[in-house]
Design an enzyme around this catalytic site. Structure first.
Site, short mmCIF file in Angstrom:
data_model
loop_
_atom_site.label_atom_id
_atom_site.label_comp_id
_atom_site.label_asym_id
_atom_site.label_seq_id
_atom_site.Cartn_x
_atom_site.Cartn_y
_atom_site.Cartn_z
N HIS A 1 0.82 -1.21 0.00
CA HIS A 1 0.00 0.00 0.00
C HIS A 1 0.85 1.26 0.00
O HIS A 1 0.58 2.21 -0.72
CB HIS A 1 -0.93 -0.01 1.22
N CYS A 2 1.93 1.26 0.79
CA CYS A 2 2.68 2.53 0.93
C CYS A 2 3.59 2.80 -0.26
O CYS A 2 4.15 3.89 -0.34
CB CYS A 2 3.42 2.60 2.26
N ILE A 3 3.71 1.86 -1.20
CA ILE A 3 4.49 2.17 -2.41
C ILE A 3 3.59 2.48 -3.61
O ILE A 3 4.05 2.56 -4.74
CB ILE A 3 5.48 1.03 -2.76
#
Ligand code: KQY
Length: 364
Positions: free
Chosen positions: A356-358
């Protein structure tokens, strides 16, 4: 593109849910050897697999430094648009724009938060972060999207989830952490979130995944499947420190109603067994003052909740754990119409991150 001085809420804009249709998705290419082992080569291979999966479902753009441009173009599938874009590391969810939409006109705009590498000089994860703080504005320029700069207000995209119908989910551990907006009260932070995201109600969870270096981003512990239904990272092992954190969040969710007055349905998504850094993995990372070290035996913040919701698809992490299959089964049950693409995520986890955070979606 225009930098707006009003606020999204006053202009009729709000943050949609991630499960709503996307115009596309953005990623940034990993390269720094003090975060990614072996000169980031294993991480680059993992990012290529994430990019391959996402680009099956929706248009994807990857931002890359000048030094890595040729390498990234060579490794990424042709379906991916590659653009040169300076950055300090590859966390586009956190430093990139949060897109907002006006449902009457369907216009998309964006919020450009202040980014300080998850805590600035207090407990940030690297220094400097000046190039990351410019990523949102540059993406807005490329996408031809007007933006609101939330000057003076520190926030990362991974610390918030919207249901698209007025409710925002976040954690106190992160938004009230001393490295972000220590001069603001909880009520003042709520006002900022209301005016920049067009939301009416905030559900404050307490903590994130145990030892998550982001100070407990919500996107690794709880996400919205659809308005009124969330997925919560879960363990039944009462001896694991994660149990008390997940249980406290479960109780908060079950005791809350959302902005539309709905009771919240909570679906438990089992966690993988604890994953720790090996000696070999630790030795592959360059030690640099000011960057969080990667030490043998450190427990990583592994979770399946950080899957990416694409148009018609889900991109789900795997960790060589028996719960990989259970997670896919649960997610397929929650999103019956979506095709699941499973991507090995250990190399992303070793850099302190997750799928998700990339990734950062741009709503349609
Ligand atoms: O949002 C995230 N999980 C990003 C983590 C950043 C790690 C930096 N080394």
């Amino acid at each position: 593109m225009k930098r707006l001085t009003s606020t999204p809420a006053s202009d009729g804009f709000h943050m949609p849910g991630e499960f709503e249709p996307h115009a596309g998705c953005w990623m940034l290419w990993p390269e720094r050897p003090d975060n990614w082992r072996l000169g980031a080569k294993p991480a680059q291979a993992a990012f290529v697999e994430v990019a391959r999966a996402i680009s099956r479902f929706e248009p994807l753009t990857v931002g890359v430094s000048a030094a890595q441009y040729d390498n990234a173009v060579n490794l990424l599938p042709d379906a991916v648009r590659v653009v040169e874009l300076s950055n300090n590391d590859s966390w586009v969810r956190d430093c990139g724009p949060t897109f907002v939409r006006n449902d009457a006109t369907r216009e998309i705009r964006a919020v450009d938060w202040v980014f300080n590498a998850w805590g600035g000089l207090y407990d940030g994860l690297y220094f400097p972060w000046d190039k990351d703080d410019e990523v949102a504005r540059k993406i807005c320029e490329i996408e031809r999207v007007a933006s609101y700069r939330a000057e003076g207000f520190v926030l990362e995209g991974g610390s918030i989830h919207s249901d698209g119908e007025g409710t925002l989910y976040t954690t106190e551990e992160c938004l009230l952490s001393p490295g972000r907006n220590p001069e603001l009260t909880k009520e003042q932070i709520e006002e900022k979130l209301g005016s920049y995201l067009g939301i009416e109600k905030i559900i404050w969870l307490k903590g994130g995944i145990y030892l998550d270096e982001t100070n407990g981003h919500v996107d690794n512990i709880c996400c919205v499947a659809q308005p009124g239904t969330v997925l919560l990272a879960w363990t039944d092992d009462e001896n694991d420190p994660q149990y008390a954190i997940s249980k406290e969040n479960y109780d908060i969710l079950k005791g809350s109603t959302d902005a539309r007055g709905r009771e919240i349905q909570v679906i438990k998504l089992p966690l993988p067994a604890p994953i720790c850094i090996t000696a070999e993995e630790s030795q592959g990372v360059d030690a640099v003052d000011g960057t969080l070290p990667r030490c043998e035996g450190d427990r990583l913040a592994a979770s399946y909740v950080n899957f990416y919701t694409a148009n018609g698809g889900l991109v789900v992490p795997s960790f060589d754990d028996p719960n990989d299959e259970v997670a896919v089964e649960v997610l397929q049950g929650v999103f019956p119409g979506r095709e699941v693409a499973v991507v090995p995520a250990r190399e992303i986890l070793l850099g302190g991150g997750n799928i998700h955070c990339i990734t950062q979606q741009q709503p349609a």
